[in-house]
Write an enzyme that holds these catalytic residues in place. Structure first.
Site, short mmCIF file in Angstrom:
data_model
loop_
_atom_site.label_atom_id
_atom_site.label_comp_id
_atom_site.label_asym_id
_atom_site.label_seq_id
_atom_site.Cartn_x
_atom_site.Cartn_y
_atom_site.Cartn_z
N ARG A 8 49.13 19.68 42.83
CA ARG A 8 48.90 18.40 42.15
C ARG A 8 49.48 18.39 40.74
O ARG A 8 50.00 17.38 40.28
CB ARG A 8 47.41 18.09 42.15
CG ARG A 8 46.93 17.81 43.57
CD ARG A 8 45.69 16.95 43.61
NE ARG A 8 45.46 16.48 44.96
CZ ARG A 8 44.33 15.94 45.39
NH1 ARG A 8 43.33 15.77 44.54
NH2 ARG A 8 44.19 15.51 46.64
N GLY A 65 47.84 44.89 45.65
CA GLY A 65 49.00 45.16 46.50
C GLY A 65 49.97 43.99 46.47
O GLY A 65 51.18 44.16 46.31
N ASP A 111 37.10 41.76 46.02
CA ASP A 111 36.71 43.06 45.44
C ASP A 111 36.68 43.04 43.92
O ASP A 111 36.13 43.92 43.29
CB ASP A 111 37.66 44.16 45.92
CG ASP A 111 37.51 44.44 47.40
OD1 ASP A 111 36.38 44.27 47.91
OD2 ASP A 111 38.50 44.80 48.05
N ARG A 137 15.60 41.31 53.16
CA ARG A 137 14.35 41.68 52.47
C ARG A 137 13.13 41.11 53.18
O ARG A 137 12.09 41.75 53.24
CB ARG A 137 14.39 41.23 51.02
CG ARG A 137 13.45 42.06 50.14
CD ARG A 137 13.48 41.61 48.71
NE ARG A 137 13.65 40.19 48.68
CZ ARG A 137 14.60 39.55 47.98
NH1 ARG A 137 15.43 40.24 47.24
NH2 ARG A 137 14.71 38.25 48.01
N ARG A 177 35.79 49.25 48.95
CA ARG A 177 36.31 50.50 49.49
C ARG A 177 36.34 51.60 48.43
O ARG A 177 35.91 52.71 48.66
CB ARG A 177 37.71 50.28 50.09
CG ARG A 177 37.88 51.04 51.39
CD ARG A 177 38.93 50.46 52.30
NE ARG A 177 38.46 49.24 52.96
CZ ARG A 177 39.08 48.68 53.98
NH1 ARG A 177 40.20 49.19 54.46
NH2 ARG A 177 38.60 47.59 54.54
N ARG A 225 16.48 51.62 58.48
CA ARG A 225 17.45 50.79 59.20
C ARG A 225 18.69 50.63 58.34
O ARG A 225 18.61 50.72 57.11
CB ARG A 225 16.88 49.40 59.46
CG ARG A 225 15.76 49.34 60.45
CD ARG A 225 16.28 49.48 61.89
NE ARG A 225 15.22 49.31 62.86
CZ ARG A 225 14.34 50.25 63.20
NH1 ARG A 225 14.38 51.44 62.63
NH2 ARG A 225 13.41 50.00 64.11
#
EC number: 2.7.1.11
Lengths: 321, 321, 321, 321
Positions: free
Chosen positions: D24, D103, D127, D154, D171, D246
């Site tokens: 735009r 990258g 990230d 939770r 990562r 868990r």
């Protein structure tokens, strides 16, 4: 077969799911679907567009209607309907699927009678007030929106120990108010179908405050009265004796947003039933859903009065203690 | 009357609405409610707490269960049940309302038989797989969570033109997978009840890509196979010929979050029916919901196989074109 | 040390994060925190409550304020402040942390001066209009709420090709309007700080419609004018020439809901800085955030005029084409 | 001028806001924008498409990227880059705007050097790990997604008093983990930058349980270790002594969904700055944001190590009591 499809009246989330289901079902079996833009307006003005399976990709989770919608009072006049019928004829449209509320379905009935081509309606309205069917597309999403908004208001109502009037949609009916009130544990629900006496409201507020409730939330269907009117009444009667009084009108936010999974699934099913009924030879009526079954109902039924869930209404009164 | 209430097994959003409805209905009519913590564990260990109307204020829109939950295998042994019954007796608990899935309801049945006190179950499980009732509390919220997650994954799947495997809950059953798949327009739904041949999947992917679809989303019930297994299979068969292959396991996020309006309303209704049935003299059974009606069903029914909506499953195949 | 904490004025999402951070920081180092209920009202009336780490568990994601809030004009009068100071003294409160907007911070300043005990303010207001600090707790959540609502309205606005006026909060300031407008790509933003001439609006609408835009959304700060007033003006000037005109007032839903991650994180940081400043010997001022840094600012600064992001405002005009 | 634009690497919510702002801004001043599909792949294969202001209407609130994205390792080889440059030349593209992570920005740098045409990068990665800029587009939405998911977990973690490991993206870096942990009040945050000793975790769990905490939530950046690995370690060390253990991997849901208002606003601003820098004569570099200011930074900077907010990390440890 060449099938026309249009959406008219107030838009309802899930209309796109219906459109997608019709287009993909039809294309799969070699039929063609023509979208008519802006409801009856596009029918009168000949605003048509071809719809393919790819055109309806990615619309399942979009609010509103890709075909656009409008209310066009001209369709009540024969001269404009004749113009519309001429357009249908010229475009070679052999059947119609029409999405909307009771006003729209009345137009669909007329169209079926006057043209003789098969017309199937699909009840779509956030008010859920079309007769003859338990469910109308868009209602579940509107309910989610109303409940989300009331949840938010409760936070601030509690923090300030306020009396809060939340006006939800429902010009003549209390469907959204009853279920949104029940889902949020509103202290009071006011609907046109059950005219809780206004004079008793201060007493209810007093009772709740004595029980130690931080807030008092009134979910008000616009058909009972307008929020401002009730606010003024309460201000006059009790002032800020039991906490400040505030009111808010939820308005159009109830209508939009990503359709719920229920409206996407039901929209898809309604659409498929509409299409299959046409193919099976139905000539007039709308898709109705009752007790887990889909069938085609007479158009007249759409105008009938549909009662609210009176049990749910009473339930809320009992639990809001 | 003094009524005990407990929640056992996997927690389900809407359990709190059931608890609130029971407590407030009972208190209103002069009965007392005792909360038993951590399901059968608390029954065995005598972990009881009095619940009043104020204790259940503000819990309607909270996920999980305020009574806490657990799976306690000891309740399968008579010696522990006798310990529990002694606790019930000592506390003067004259009736029980028990919330949970089929395992929990099996325990409820035993309790009713062995103690002779009235026991009413309320089917609560996000898997929706309790027999004899169309609906189990928690399913609608789990579906919303799954659909929200798949909507998000579709964004990235489209941008990268990927094949995406999304594993949803359903150890033996495809309820969530079928409706979540239909609501998101998944390209393929894999469920244990309809074993779509794995070997045909590459072909389906090829077809979709030829139609111009940017992504191919597979909604996989964990009971069909695990996501990683399918990912490995597809990698071996087609590599990244039709786009990169990715998989994700939705897991526990399906279980939480603010309960939907539907689970809040249904939880409230289930709770009221459970309470009223007790008062009306019911001695054993669980609240069932079928075709718009609530009633008490025999506990045995809970263990019956409940079929999925096969029509919905087929519908998706037809529309995902 | 015994630290008092209160929240006054309009509630802001994230206040609970501040309270939690103060209580836990203090308890960890052996100090005590006393919650003062309903803002200055509780100070005057001596409504105090001890707060421990457990009391502030599970409040990070709750809207509103667990300490309740109110506006109490009595605190402007010396006689009531003296009553409050007496309460502070009797309770042995040696320092205060006060959360609220500019009015509340003015009260904090007075308190610091008149009592001589250390008083630290934390700017909390969804209007984001406290001078001397880039950010006020609650603004991010209010913005999210406004953007969610406008996203919903756009669905229906597009479907009906309407001109939509959405009134957002901002009595004197356009913070919410500018950023909510930019985030939703509103066609026009109207704020008190930049008085876009009302007479030019019809022209803007015409331009947009010529570009093929389906809708025209005006995000209006209440300080520019009220929605109804603008609706009437536009109706008179252009009627429904470019589509139907509708207006909606978002109102209190902007204030509630689960606080965003930003308000939870910033609330936590503001709270910790407030506590640590007290411990480090600060005696008067409020926590300010500028360019990534937190520091204590003089209370006077809070009353200064804080400019909006004029670049953002202009940006929107350029991009809404 | 004819400007090319592409999105490469992992998609990030808000990329569409950048594209819209560039298109735009450019169209408004008479320049042309060419979209290059699927990142460097489209550059190599000559997959170009003209973009107008209307093409970017309605994309501000859409996740992913309308230009599609991919990782194409071929662009690291000169022969493929030369093919790409030939395409640029043939299409008359005089400048490039490139969106992606480090990258992608490395590829942008090469392109600027080898072609001599101006190339401006825009840091987009959930990230948030591009050096030289405080913010990367997509991070705020990813954080919202992670926080939403942890909020849901939770509920069930509390109901079952479980120890829950939630693996979030990152990562090599702990950006999401730190802020998502702080926003949800996680009991422990594990990140690669601060290697909290695994052996001490059981002790932390014991401490929290003694304080009366119902759950213990560990937010784990995938770069610290994988969830399953930690689950196995804890199972071996403490079994279910302090509650069942868990784990869940959030995965790709972090990447999608409606972009937050912050990513829409920042995306818009980054896009405008990228465009304006080009017009102002910048020849190489990426848009950076630091302390409220935007500027063009050298491409090398993108590869620099960007520290996490160590204060926030420590804060959480102090408050999770």
């Amino acid at each position: 077969m060449r099938i026309g499809i249009l959406t008219a009246g107030g838009d309802a989330p899930g209309m796109n799911a219906v459109i997608r289901a019709v287009v993909r079902s039809a294309e799969r079996e070699g039929h063609e679907v023509i979208g008519i833009k802006r409801g009856y307006k596009g029918l009168i003005e000949g605003d048509f567009i071809k719809l393919t399976s790819r055109d309806v990709g990615g619309i399942l989770d979009r609010g509103g209607t890709i075909l656009l919608s409008s209310r066009d009072p001209r369709y009540k006049k024969l001269e404009y309907r004749e113009k519309a019928y001429k357009n249908l004829n010229e475009q070679g449209i052999e059947a119609l699927i029409i999405l909307g509320g009771e006003g729209t379905l009345a137009g669909a009935k007329l169209t079926a009678e006057e043209t003789g081509i098969p017309v199937i309606g699909v009840p779509c309205t956030i008010d859920n007030d079309v007769g003859g069917t338990e469910y109308c597309i868009g209602y579940d999403t509107a309910l989610r929106n109303a409940v989300d908004a009331i949840d938010k208001i409760r936070d601030t109502a509690s923090s300030h120990e306020r009396i809060f009037i939340v006006e939800v949609m429902g010009r003549n009916r209390g469907f959204i108010a009853v279920e949104a009130g029940l889902a949020t544990g509103a202290e009071l629900i006011l609907i046109p179908e059950e005219r809780f006496p206004r004079e008793q409201i201060p007493e209810e507020i007093e009772k709740a405050k004595k029980l130690g409730k931080l807030h008092f939330i009134i979910v008000l269907a616009e058909g009972y009265c307008r929020a401002k009117e009730l606010e003024d009444f309460l201000l006059e009667k009790i002032g800020d004796k039991y906490g400040e009084i505030r009111s808010t009108v939820l308005g159009h936010i109830q209508r939009g947003g990503i359709p719920t999974h229920f409206d996407r699934i039901m929209g898809t099913k309604f659409g498929v039933v509409a299409y299959e009924s046409l193919i099976a030879g139905e000539r007039s009526g709308f898709v109705a859903y009752e007790k887990g079954k889909f069938y085609i109902e007479d158009f007249e039924k759409a105008q009938e009065y549909k009662p609210i869930d009176r049990e749910a209404y009473k339930l809320n009164t009992r639990l809001a203690i």
